[in-house]
Design a protein around this motif. Structure first.
Motif, PDB file in Angstrom:
ATOM      1  N   THR A 142       0.848  -1.196   0.000  1.00  0.00           N
ATOM      2  CA  THR A 142       0.000   0.000   0.000  1.00  0.00           C
ATOM      3  C   THR A 142       0.884   1.247   0.000  1.00  0.00           C
ATOM      4  N   SER A 143       0.540   2.216  -0.832  1.00  0.00           N
ATOM      5  CA  SER A 143       1.363   3.422  -0.973  1.00  0.00           C
ATOM      6  C   SER A 143       0.638   4.643  -0.420  1.00  0.00           C
ATOM      7  N   VAL A 144       1.395   5.733  -0.266  1.00  0.00           N
ATOM      8  CA  VAL A 144       0.793   6.999   0.153  1.00  0.00           C
ATOM      9  C   VAL A 144      -0.225   7.455  -0.878  1.00  0.00           C
ATOM     10  N   ALA A 145       0.058   7.204  -2.150  1.00  0.00           N
ATOM     11  CA  ALA A 145      -0.867   7.601  -3.211  1.00  0.00           C
ATOM     12  C   ALA A 145      -2.204   6.875  -3.069  1.00  0.00           C
ATOM     13  N   ASP A 146      -2.174   5.615  -2.621  1.00  0.00           N
ATOM     14  CA  ASP A 146      -3.415   4.851  -2.462  1.00  0.00           C
ATOM     15  C   ASP A 146      -4.314   5.488  -1.411  1.00  0.00           C
ATOM     16  N   LEU A 147      -3.735   5.871  -0.277  1.00  0.00           N
ATOM     17  CA  LEU A 147      -4.543   6.365   0.836  1.00  0.00           C
ATOM     18  C   LEU A 147      -4.721   7.879   0.818  1.00  0.00           C
ATOM     19  N   ILE A 148      -3.667   8.612   0.492  1.00  0.00           N
ATOM     20  CA  ILE A 148      -3.721  10.075   0.584  1.00  0.00           C
ATOM     21  C   ILE A 148      -3.835  10.718  -0.796  1.00  0.00           C
ATOM     22  N   GLY A 149      -2.935  10.406  -1.707  1.00  0.00           N
ATOM     23  CA  GLY A 149      -2.967  10.976  -3.041  1.00  0.00           C
ATOM     24  C   GLY A 149      -1.571  11.254  -3.559  1.00  0.00           C
ATOM     25  N   ASP A 150      -1.490  11.743  -4.796  1.00  0.00           N
ATOM     26  CA  ASP A 150      -0.200  12.028  -5.409  1.00  0.00           C
ATOM     27  C   ASP A 150      -0.421  13.021  -6.545  1.00  0.00           C
ATOM     28  N   VAL A 151       0.666  13.578  -7.051  1.00  0.00           N
ATOM     29  CA  VAL A 151       0.594  14.465  -8.203  1.00  0.00           C
ATOM     30  C   VAL A 151       0.287  13.632  -9.443  1.00  0.00           C
ATOM     31  N   LEU A 172      -7.766   7.307  -1.244  1.00  0.00           N
ATOM     32  CA  LEU A 172      -8.987   6.757  -0.671  1.00  0.00           C
ATOM     33  C   LEU A 172      -9.564   7.626   0.445  1.00  0.00           C
ATOM     34  N   ILE A 173      -8.700   8.126   1.340  1.00  0.00           N
ATOM     35  CA  ILE A 173      -9.210   8.871   2.493  1.00  0.00           C
ATOM     36  C   ILE A 173      -9.845  10.196   2.083  1.00  0.00           C
ATOM     37  N   PRO A 174      -9.187  11.044   1.265  1.00  0.00           N
ATOM     38  CA  PRO A 174      -9.881  12.267   0.840  1.00  0.00           C
ATOM     39  C   PRO A 174     -11.162  11.976   0.053  1.00  0.00           C
ATOM     40  N   ARG A 175     -11.162  10.910  -0.750  1.00  0.00           N
ATOM     41  CA  ARG A 175     -12.355  10.575  -1.525  1.00  0.00           C
ATOM     42  C   ARG A 175     -13.485  10.062  -0.630  1.00  0.00           C
ATOM     43  N   VAL A 195       2.654   7.469   8.985  1.00  0.00           N
ATOM     44  CA  VAL A 195       3.008   8.872   9.207  1.00  0.00           C
ATOM     45  C   VAL A 195       2.129   9.771   8.348  1.00  0.00           C
ATOM     46  N   ALA A 196       1.850   9.342   7.118  1.00  0.00           N
ATOM     47  CA  ALA A 196       1.039  10.153   6.208  1.00  0.00           C
ATOM     48  C   ALA A 196      -0.384  10.329   6.722  1.00  0.00           C
ATOM     49  N   MET A 197      -0.836   9.400   7.577  1.00  0.00           N
ATOM     50  CA  MET A 197      -2.195   9.487   8.096  1.00  0.00           C
ATOM     51  C   MET A 197      -2.321  10.439   9.281  1.00  0.00           C
ATOM     52  N   LEU A 198      -1.188  10.831   9.877  1.00  0.00           N
ATOM     53  CA  LEU A 198      -1.249  11.625  11.106  1.00  0.00           C
ATOM     54  C   LEU A 198      -1.989  12.942  10.906  1.00  0.00           C
ATOM     55  N   ASN A 199      -1.611  13.703   9.884  1.00  0.00           N
ATOM     56  CA  ASN A 199      -2.257  14.986   9.656  1.00  0.00           C
ATOM     57  C   ASN A 199      -3.720  14.826   9.270  1.00  0.00           C
ATOM     58  N   VAL A 200      -4.021  13.770   8.517  1.00  0.00           N
ATOM     59  CA  VAL A 200      -5.402  13.552   8.096  1.00  0.00           C
ATOM     60  C   VAL A 200      -6.299  13.349   9.309  1.00  0.00           C
ATOM     61  N   MET A 201      -5.799  12.607  10.307  1.00  0.00           N
ATOM     62  CA  MET A 201      -6.631  12.252  11.452  1.00  0.00           C
ATOM     63  C   MET A 201      -6.703  13.345  12.506  1.00  0.00           C
ATOM     64  N   GLU A 202      -5.711  14.194  12.556  1.00  0.00           N
ATOM     65  CA  GLU A 202      -5.701  15.207  13.615  1.00  0.00           C
ATOM     66  C   GLU A 202      -5.964  16.604  13.043  1.00  0.00           C
ATOM     67  N   GLY A 210       5.351  17.662  -0.672  1.00  0.00           N
ATOM     68  CA  GLY A 210       5.754  18.999  -0.273  1.00  0.00           C
ATOM     69  C   GLY A 210       4.668  20.042  -0.369  1.00  0.00           C
ATOM     70  N   TYR A 211       3.512  19.709  -0.935  1.00  0.00           N
ATOM     71  CA  TYR A 211       2.410  20.659  -1.039  1.00  0.00           C
ATOM     72  C   TYR A 211       1.449  20.429   0.119  1.00  0.00           C
ATOM     73  N   LEU A 212       1.074  21.493   0.772  1.00  0.00           N
ATOM     74  CA  LEU A 212       0.155  21.404   1.905  1.00  0.00           C
ATOM     75  C   LEU A 212      -1.211  21.925   1.467  1.00  0.00           C
ATOM     76  N   LEU A 213      -2.180  21.048   1.481  1.00  0.00           N
ATOM     77  CA  LEU A 213      -3.544  21.429   1.111  1.00  0.00           C
ATOM     78  C   LEU A 213      -4.389  21.499   2.374  1.00  0.00           C
ATOM     79  N   ARG A 214      -4.918  22.649   2.667  1.00  0.00           N
ATOM     80  CA  ARG A 214      -5.764  22.795   3.844  1.00  0.00           C
ATOM     81  C   ARG A 214      -7.188  22.409   3.475  1.00  0.00           C
ATOM     82  N   LEU A 215      -7.478  21.138   3.548  1.00  0.00           N
ATOM     83  CA  LEU A 215      -8.823  20.638   3.259  1.00  0.00           C
ATOM     84  C   LEU A 215      -9.454  20.168   4.558  1.00  0.00           C
ATOM     85  N   PRO A 216     -10.501  20.796   5.012  1.00  0.00           N
ATOM     86  CA  PRO A 216     -11.164  20.349   6.254  1.00  0.00           C
ATOM     87  C   PRO A 216     -11.948  19.065   6.006  1.00  0.00           C
TER      88      PRO A 216
END
Length: 462
Positions: A142-151, A172-175, A195-202, A210-216
């Motif tokens: 499983t990759s970061v792209a699978d759960l969080i996303g990628d360019v 998957l998580i943003p969707r 580690v990639a899930m930490l910001n999503v959950m908190e 390197g891009y920070l998207l402020r998506l509530p």
């Protein structure tokens, strides 16, 4: 499923008085409404009423992300899959929105621009609650792209800037925005994925290359894990453990009736399996879970008894087809077929592998004896024991039909013992009657009142 609402624009939605409700508030309100009305929010879940479910209900009311800890086959995934039942049946979303945003609460720049430009004419689509639940089995690849996303390189090639949020392909998580995302076997995720899930959950934002998207993001994260992996081996990072508001331990059914209910509910039976045989399989499974010869860290899954019931039913249907029986009904003689194919579902302690056949057979006979004691208590079996006088025998077997078995029973004179045995299980019809009497014979053998010889697919009581 009710009919999909006909409202198709944001203006029509406003006219109905509809208001936006955050996901956790939606789940809380629906759960409390069901509890207040005396409805069961957890259909198909057995044995957790006084232990797991109250803890889960409190966690959902508090709005916590949840991880379920338990050995294999304890119903963790089944429980997670009931959570969508707490969502509104139909929920509006902006038509064409990649993240299924609510018309009154857009979170991406593109959707905000559409809301501002189109106003009440903004098209709305309706999503069923089943579409708002996503499930992912954690695997090492499983990759970061699978759960969080990628360019998305294709979007960059179309001329968009790398810093443009439109170049992001969401995972998957943003969707799952405004929905539930379930991750099975959470500790199997690589640490960098955790580690990639930490910001999503908190913080509820997303960091991609390197891009920070402020998506509530409005997502409820639920997960399952083996307690040993989660607590002892260090396969889950401490900050991620801290993000889950509730850790809930599951368990195997504590009551025999719940164990039987799980088998009856989950097994796909191709022939009739009497309740007495399901009870034997349930007792057999519970005995394995307490045996010192079995590796209890791996557990004995509920799938063991479910597969056993399905195998027993298959043996009955095989006999009925080959011998032309009108009704396929399982009997005690079919239980041995289940043991032969189920041994691979149990992990034995080191040094016990060579004895696994003997261990399984012994525990099965113990389960049969316990079932006999419960159902035939107080019944005088003396006439049947006396009829087997050393010259008279009773023959059964994998390919012996119920009618042949019943025809071969010795006469007991004026004794109505056979009818009394059948009455203990409300057994009408040749198949059910033969199953009940065969269980009684097996009980007499286990009590050392009669003998039993097996071989070449036949069993002879005498």
């Amino acid at each position: 499923m009710s009919e999909r609402p006909l409202i198709s624009t944001a203006g029509e939605l406003k006219a109905t008085g509809h208001s936006y409700k955050p996901l956790r508030v939606e789940i809380r309100d629906n759960l409390l409404a069901r509890l207040a009305n005396g409805e069961n929010p957890w259909p198909g879940i057995h044995g957790f009423d006084k232990t797991v479910l109250p803890q889960l209900e409190r966690a959902l009311i508090a709005g916590h992300d949840v991880v379920l800890l338990g050995e294999r086959g304890q119903g963790k995934t089944r429980l997670l899959r009931t959570l969508p039942g707490l969502l509104d049946e139909w929920s509006p979303a902006i038509a064409g929105s990649e993240l299924n945003e609510h018309p009154f609460e857009p979170i991406t720049d593109a959707s905000r621009a559409r809301v501002a430009a189109e106003g009440d004419d903004l098209p709305v689509v309706w999503r069923h609650r089943s579409e708002r639940y996503a499930e992912k089995l954690a695997t090492p690849d499983t990759s970061v792209a699978d759960l969080i996303g990628d360019v998305d390189p294709m979007r960059v090639a179309e001329g968009r800037r790398l810093g443009d949020p439109e170049t992001i392909h969401f995972g998957l998580i943003p969707r799952s925005h405004r929905g539930i995302v379930a991750i099975n076997e959470l500790p199997d995720l690589a640490e960098r994925i955790q580690v990639a899930m930490l910001n999503v959950m908190e913080e509820r934002d997303i960091q991609i290359r390197g891009y920070l998207l402020r998506l509530p993001l409005d997502v409820l994260v639920v997960a399952s894990a083996n307690p040993e992996d989660y607590t002892n081996r260090g396969r889950i990072i401490t900050p991620l453990k801290d993000r889950f508001g509730a850790e809930i331990r599951t368990h195997y059914p504590l009551e025999l009736a719940d164990e039987i209910a799980v088998i009856r509910q989950e097994a796909t039976l191709v022939a009739e399996v009497p309740d007495s045989l399901l009870e034997i399989l349930a007792r057999f499974t519970r005995a394995l879970r307490t045996s010192a010869a079995v590796n209890q860290r791996s557990g004995v899954s509920a799938r063991f008894s479910i597969a056993g019931a399905e195998t027993v039913a298959a043996a009955a249907l095989h006999r009925a087809t080959v011998r032309g029986e009108p009704d396929a009904v399982a009997r005690v003689v079919d239980l041995d077929a289940a043991v032969e194919v189920l041994s691979g579902k149990v992990e034995f302690e080191s040094g016990e592998e060579d004895r696994k056949g003997d261990i399984l057979t012994h525990l099965l006979r113990t389960a049969e004896a316990e079932t006999v004691r419960v159902h035939f208590r107080g019944l005088d079996m003396a006439p049947l024991i006396e009829a087997l006088d050393g010259r008279t025998t009773i023959v059964t077997g994998e390919q012996v039909t119920a009618l042949e078995f019943l025809t071969g029973l010795p006469s007991l004179g004026e004794s109505g013992l056979y009818d009394e045995i059948a009455a203990r299980f409300d057994a009408d019809g040749d198949g059910r009657r033969a199953s009940a009497i065969e269980l009684a014979l097996e009980g007499l053998y286990l009590a050392r009142k009669i003998s039993k010889d097996t071989g070449d697919g036949e069993t002879i009581y005498g």
